[in-house]
Design an enzyme around this catalytic site. Structure first.
Site, PDB file in Angstrom:
ATOM      1  NE  ARG A 123      26.453 -11.453   1.732  1.00 43.92           N
ATOM      2  CZ  ARG A 123      27.725 -11.380   1.376  1.00 43.92           C
ATOM      3  NH1 ARG A 123      28.576 -12.257   1.840  1.00 43.92           N
ATOM      4  NH2 ARG A 123      28.141 -10.450   0.564  1.00 43.92           N
ATOM      5  CD  GLN A 129      19.644 -11.109  -4.334  1.00 44.15           C
ATOM      6  OE1 GLN A 129      19.430 -10.382  -5.302  1.00 44.15           O
ATOM      7  NE2 GLN A 129      19.826 -12.407  -4.430  1.00 44.15           N
ATOM      8  CG  ASP A 132      23.960  -8.800   1.095  1.00 46.92           C
ATOM      9  OD1 ASP A 132      24.710  -8.551   2.063  1.00 46.92           O
ATOM     10  OD2 ASP A 132      24.233  -9.632   0.216  1.00 46.92           O
ATOM     11  CB  SER A 135      26.312  -7.408  -1.107  1.00 46.74           C
ATOM     12  OG  SER A 135      26.411  -8.800  -1.067  1.00 46.74           O
ATOM     13  CE1 TYR A 230      30.325 -15.406   2.414  1.00 47.70           C
ATOM     14  CE2 TYR A 230      28.615 -16.991   2.978  1.00 47.70           C
ATOM     15  CZ  TYR A 230      29.048 -15.686   2.863  1.00 47.70           C
ATOM     16  OH  TYR A 230      28.222 -14.655   3.196  1.00 47.70           O
TER      17      TYR A 230
END
Ligand code: NAD
Length: 388
Positions: A123, A129, A132, A135, A230
């Site tokens: 990601r 992107q 993704d 997301s 994360y």
């Protein structure tokens, strides 16, 4: 011969999204890919067979789609009966959750199916992107969670001054400031609520503030950042201290939107039963982190809304993106089309395993499980099985 992409009609309970929209059919056609759509695939997302046909796709039966498509595009992993229809040499692309169901990957690998998973996209890579889907779907979930809360809440979100008096703005707390949390903050602010937000990753403070939320700083945990942007799993002591401090904040909130996740782990409990007890009657908790594993609220029951004895309602919807199928499918379709076209070179499918996106997302190929994380998981499971 042109590559044939097939669009599956989703069969998972409650699923209303479709992997490809008529707009994205046109995009694939421009790249020389012909598209077969399983009859009624887009119906639940308000895309008609006629719109697909107008965009240049051929609408076909289930049997024709599975027997003729070179590449099958889907949202969820195939069911057991759908997996049976897949054959050697075929490619399937979707949110396959290889780490949650490595056995299915092993089966597809043995069958000679190439399985590609959108949820394994690297990601942080800027060229990935546009692929993704985690997301894009989290964005939908964050937005819709606030709409669900506003619908369930018995008062206004904005400050309203009217001849009949003044309505106070709702106090909303967003827990977890990742993709879903940021969209939840923005949506609650647009509705005029007063928003507070909390996350264990300190860099989220500035992001939350830039959207107009007040960041909640806890004394008990300085930094809960893990790897790759994360959060890490907190120690039991840290969790207890975090819950205790959050209890004070939650008691004064009208609405809590909970979105906190730790990859590969059970979601952290941030709203304890004690905290819910401190909330006023009419308050709402929307826990979109909830699943069979549990949720951010200790009382959440995945897929259900419960009412507590002190008048608080706790919504724990699963698969929130499926409740906004047209918008969610439009984003997903662009993600899957971008990933699919990544593997098309001069009108042919081409898998270059030196490429970071290919190495991460292609789970099975040429008869075996090739993605490192899934292969490791299967090895560990097999070793455990052999010992048992
Ligand atoms: P996620 O769904 O894994 O988790 C949601 C949020 O919960 C995270 O912000 C996490 O920090 C938070 N959280 C976890 N445990 C918590 C706890 N005990 N208390 C409070 N909060 C807790 O996250 P996501 O939305 O998938 O995003 C993860 C990261 O990936 C973020 O850093 C995001 O910016 C990053 N990201 C980067 C890109 C990119 O670079 N293009 C794209 C997508 C996401």
């Amino acid at each position: 011969m042109a590559i044939k992409a097939g669009v599956a009609r989703e069969t998972a309970p409650g699923e209303r999204r479709v992997a490809l929209t008529p707009e994205s059919v046109a995009k694939l056609a421009a790249a020389g890919v012909s598209v077969l759509v399983e009859r009624g695939a887009g119906e639940a997302a308000s895309f008609t067979d006629l719109e697909y046909a107008d965009a240049g796709a051929k609408v076909v039966t289930t049997a024709v789609m599975y027997s003729q498509a070179d590449v099958i595009l889907r949202i969820n992993k195939p069911s057991a009966s759908e997996a049976k229809l897949l054959k050697s040499g075929q490619v399937v692309i979707g949110m396959l959750s290889p780490l949650l169901d490595p056995k299915l990957m092993a089966e597809l690998g043995e069958k000679g199916v190439t399985a590609i998973s959108l949820d394994a996209i690297p990601r942080t890579l800027s060229r990935a992107q546009g692929m993704d889907a985690l997301s894009s779907q989290a964005n939908v979930a964050g937005y819709k969670a606030v709409i669900m809360a506003a619908e369930a809440f018995g008062r206004y979100f904005p400050l309203l001054t009217t001849p009949a008096g003044t309505a106070k703005p709702a106090n909303v707390l967003v827990l977890g400031i990742g993709v879903a949390g940021l969209q939840a903050i923005a949506t609650a602010r647009r509705l005029g609520a007063q928003v507070r937000a909390y996350d264990v990753r300190p860099e989220t403070k500035e992001q939350a503030e830039s959207l107009g939320a007040q960041f909640v700083t806890l004394r008990s945990i300085a930094d809960g950042s893990g790897q790759g942007g994360y959060a890490r799993a907190l120690t039991p002591e840290e969790q207890a201290a975090q819950q205790a401090e959050l209890n004070d904040v939650i008691g004064s909130m009208d609405v809590v939107i909970a979105t906190a996740q730790v990859p590969g782990r059970k979601p952290p409990v941030l709203v304890s039963a004690n905290a819910v007890e401190c909330m006023k009657p009419g308050s709402i908790v929307v826990d979109i982190a909830a699943s069979e594993l549990g949720g951010n609220c200790e009382l959440s029951v995945a897929g259900k809304t419960i009412a507590t004895s002190n008048g608080v309602r706790i919504l724990a919807p699963t698969n929130v993106p499926a409740t906004m199928p047209t918008g969610a499918s439009a984003f997903y379709a662009r993600n899957i089309a971008n990933l699919f076209l990544h593997f098309v070179k001069s009108g042919e499918l081409d898998f270059d395993f030196e490429d970071e996106i290919t190495a991460a997302t292609v789970i099975t190929h040429s008869g075996s499980v090739v993605q490192a994380a899934t292969a490791r998981l299967l090895e560990t499971a097999n070793a455990g099985g052999a010992r048992a």
